[in-house]
Design an enzyme around this catalytic site. Structure first.
Site, mmCIF file in Angstrom:
data_model
loop_
_atom_site.group_PDB
_atom_site.id
_atom_site.type_symbol
_atom_site.label_atom_id
_atom_site.label_comp_id
_atom_site.label_asym_id
_atom_site.label_seq_id
_atom_site.Cartn_x
_atom_site.Cartn_y
_atom_site.Cartn_z
ATOM 1 N N SER A 153 0.851 -1.190 0.000
ATOM 2 C CA SER A 153 0.000 0.000 0.000
ATOM 3 C C SER A 153 0.882 1.235 0.000
ATOM 4 C CB SER A 153 -0.888 0.012 1.247
ATOM 5 O OG SER A 153 -1.354 1.325 1.460
ATOM 6 N N HIS A 170 -1.305 -1.324 -4.205
ATOM 7 C CA HIS A 170 -2.552 -0.983 -3.521
ATOM 8 C C HIS A 170 -2.597 0.531 -3.279
ATOM 9 C CE1 HIS A 170 -5.961 -2.045 -0.822
ATOM 10 N NE2 HIS A 170 -5.533 -1.025 -0.087
ATOM 11 N N ASP A 182 -4.836 3.675 -1.670
ATOM 12 C CA ASP A 182 -5.907 3.992 -0.724
ATOM 13 C C ASP A 182 -6.480 5.371 -1.003
ATOM 14 O OD1 ASP A 182 -6.003 1.662 1.054
ATOM 15 O OD2 ASP A 182 -3.908 2.172 1.425
ATOM 16 N N MET A 198 -9.114 8.122 0.019
ATOM 17 C CA MET A 198 -9.903 8.523 1.197
ATOM 18 C C MET A 198 -10.492 9.913 0.986
ATOM 19 S SD MET A 198 -7.438 7.180 4.238
ATOM 20 C CE MET A 198 -6.572 5.609 4.118
ATOM 21 N N HIS A 245 -8.486 1.004 -3.767
ATOM 22 C CA HIS A 245 -9.372 0.815 -2.617
ATOM 23 C C HIS A 245 -10.074 2.136 -2.319
ATOM 24 C CE1 HIS A 245 -9.495 -0.271 1.992
ATOM 25 N NE2 HIS A 245 -10.700 -0.129 1.460
ATOM 26 N N MET A 267 -12.213 4.328 -0.284
ATOM 27 C CA MET A 267 -12.833 4.578 1.019
ATOM 28 C C MET A 267 -13.549 5.911 0.923
ATOM 29 S SD MET A 267 -9.659 3.180 3.251
ATOM 30 C CE MET A 267 -8.619 3.242 1.816
ATOM 31 N N MET A 290 -11.223 -5.838 5.797
ATOM 32 C CA MET A 290 -10.431 -4.871 6.567
ATOM 33 C C MET A 290 -10.083 -5.467 7.923
ATOM 34 S SD MET A 290 -9.860 -2.338 4.639
ATOM 35 C CE MET A 290 -8.882 -1.490 5.893
ATOM 36 N N GLY A 299 -8.584 4.193 7.371
ATOM 37 C CA GLY A 299 -8.289 5.616 7.531
ATOM 38 C C GLY A 299 -6.805 5.906 7.645
ATOM 39 N N PHE A 300 -6.073 4.979 8.223
ATOM 40 C CA PHE A 300 -4.656 5.244 8.471
ATOM 41 C C PHE A 300 -3.815 3.986 8.315
ATOM 42 C CE2 PHE A 300 -7.337 8.066 10.918
ATOM 43 C CZ PHE A 300 -6.863 9.313 10.518
ATOM 44 N N GLY A 301 -2.563 4.191 7.919
ATOM 45 C CA GLY A 301 -1.615 3.086 7.875
ATOM 46 C C GLY A 301 -1.009 2.868 9.257
ATOM 47 N N ASP A 354 -6.461 -6.461 4.520
ATOM 48 C CA ASP A 354 -5.861 -5.122 4.518
ATOM 49 C C ASP A 354 -5.835 -4.523 5.919
ATOM 50 O OD1 ASP A 354 -4.988 -2.593 3.852
ATOM 51 O OD2 ASP A 354 -6.777 -2.026 2.714
ATOM 52 N N GLY A 355 -4.615 -4.279 6.402
ATOM 53 C CA GLY A 355 -4.457 -3.549 7.661
ATOM 54 C C GLY A 355 -3.690 -4.335 8.717
ATOM 55 N N GLY A 356 -2.557 -3.791 9.119
ATOM 56 C CA GLY A 356 -1.798 -4.404 10.205
ATOM 57 C C GLY A 356 -1.138 -5.724 9.853
HETATM 58 C C1 DX5 Z 1 -6.132 1.587 5.806
HETATM 59 C C2 DX5 Z 1 -5.747 1.262 4.387
HETATM 60 C C3 DX5 Z 1 -4.665 0.279 4.267
HETATM 61 C C4 DX5 Z 1 -3.372 0.725 4.869
HETATM 62 C C5 DX5 Z 1 -2.701 -0.486 5.390
HETATM 63 O O1 DX5 Z 1 -7.235 2.419 5.792
HETATM 64 O O2 DX5 Z 1 -6.857 0.737 3.674
HETATM 65 O O3 DX5 Z 1 -4.463 -0.132 2.926
HETATM 66 O O4 DX5 Z 1 -2.526 1.375 3.987
HETATM 67 O O5 DX5 Z 1 -1.600 -0.063 6.044
HETATM 68 P P1 DX5 Z 1 -0.757 -0.963 7.024
HETATM 69 O O6 DX5 Z 1 -0.299 -2.158 6.226
HETATM 70 O O7 DX5 Z 1 0.310 -0.034 7.415
HETATM 71 O O8 DX5 Z 1 -1.651 -1.366 8.165
HETATM 72 ZN ZN ZN Z 2 -6.422 -0.245 1.665
#
Ligand code: DX5
Ligand code: ZN
Length: 241
Positions: free
Chosen positions: A11, A36, A38, A40, A69, A71, A146, A151-153, A184-186
């Site tokens: 991402s 990927h 994102d 937003m 993606h 959002m 998800m 919203g955030f990485g 996706d996420g963490g």
């Molecule tokens: C979160 C995004 C993710 C994000 C994942 O809202 O949709 O794609 O970039 O980031 P990481 O891998 O850092 O959790």
């Molecule tokens: Zn994403």
């Protein structure tokens, strides 16, 4: 059936945006499968990121499929712009979309109109039940689960997602559908094996890839989570992408 390795989709949310083209080229060179992106809107999620212009710029920087993606609220307003910018996979959130069936078909039709395939995907927030997919599952190519609140990485993986992935995998198998599961996420090198074991086909990784000193090594380690990628591993049977 042929065995397919797990796909890794870095991402760019965690990339250095001042050197975005370079970063995209670097992960492409390092063995990423998809990029990927994102998107937003500051309404559906409490953050603002990029629009079609940046997707178009990323399109120039890589030959890899662009996994977009969305959002954003009412994503149907923007589908054409993202398709024309070069999206190969367009993901909308079930929570942001009233006419989901229409939108899924619009995505595929936009691809046909542009003379290429655009995959239709839906995403579920951590608090959204799989039952919301009940009617739509056969009409989508991919479900993006998800594993953080979007919203955030750089957030931590929500453990209850593993059971959700297992249930979804079971459901897809039972129905004999080719639907792919993306998570996706963490996602980290440490938790990737459990996520793959639960049934994921594609892992999104922002923070894990872009904060690592060696993109190639990190992407390989994430992919090593694949049972098919391990020496002597058995590997799950998967449909072609
Ligand atoms: C979160 C995004 C993710 C994000 C994942 O809202 O949709 O794609 O970039 O980031 P990481 O891998 O850092 O959790
Ligand atoms: Zn994403």
């Amino acid at each position: 059936m042929t065995k397919h390795p797990i796909k890794i989709a870095p991402s760019i949310l965690s990339a250095d945006f001042g050197r975005l083209a370079e970063e995209v080229a670097a992960v492409t060179e390092a063995g990423a499968d998809w990029i990927h992106l994102d998107i937003m809107d500051g309404h559906f999620v409490p953050n603002l990121t990029i629009g079609p212009m940046v997707v178009k710029a990323v399109r120039q920087a890589t030959r890899l499929p662009l996994d977009v993606h969305l959002m954003i609220e009412s994503p149907e307003r923007c589908l054409r712009a993202f398709a024309e910018a070069g999206a190969d996979i367009l993901t909308v959130h079930v929570e942001a979309c009233v006419h989901l069936h229409r939108v899924a078909h619009q995505i595929r039709e936009l691809g046909e109109g542009l003379g290429r395939r655009i995959s239709a995907a839906v995403s579920l927030n951590p608090a959204t039940s799989l039952s919301t997919l009940d009617v739509i599952l056969p009409d989508v190519d991919l479900v993006l689960v998800m594993s953080v609140n979007p919203g955030f990485g750089g957030q931590s993986f929500i453990e209850s997602t593993l059971e959700k992935i297992r249930e979804l995998r079971h459901w897809i198998t039972e129905l004999g559908l080719p639907t792919q599961i993306e998570v996706d996420g963490g996602v980290t090198v440490k938790n990737a094996p459990a996520i793959v074991q639960a049934g994921a086909d594609i892992l999104v990784a922002g923070n894990t890839v872009f904060t690592s000193p060696d993109y190639r090594k990190t992407i390989a380690e994430l992919r090593g989570a694949s049972p098919a990628g391990k020496k002597g591993g058995k590997g799950r049977s998967m449909p072609p992408p």
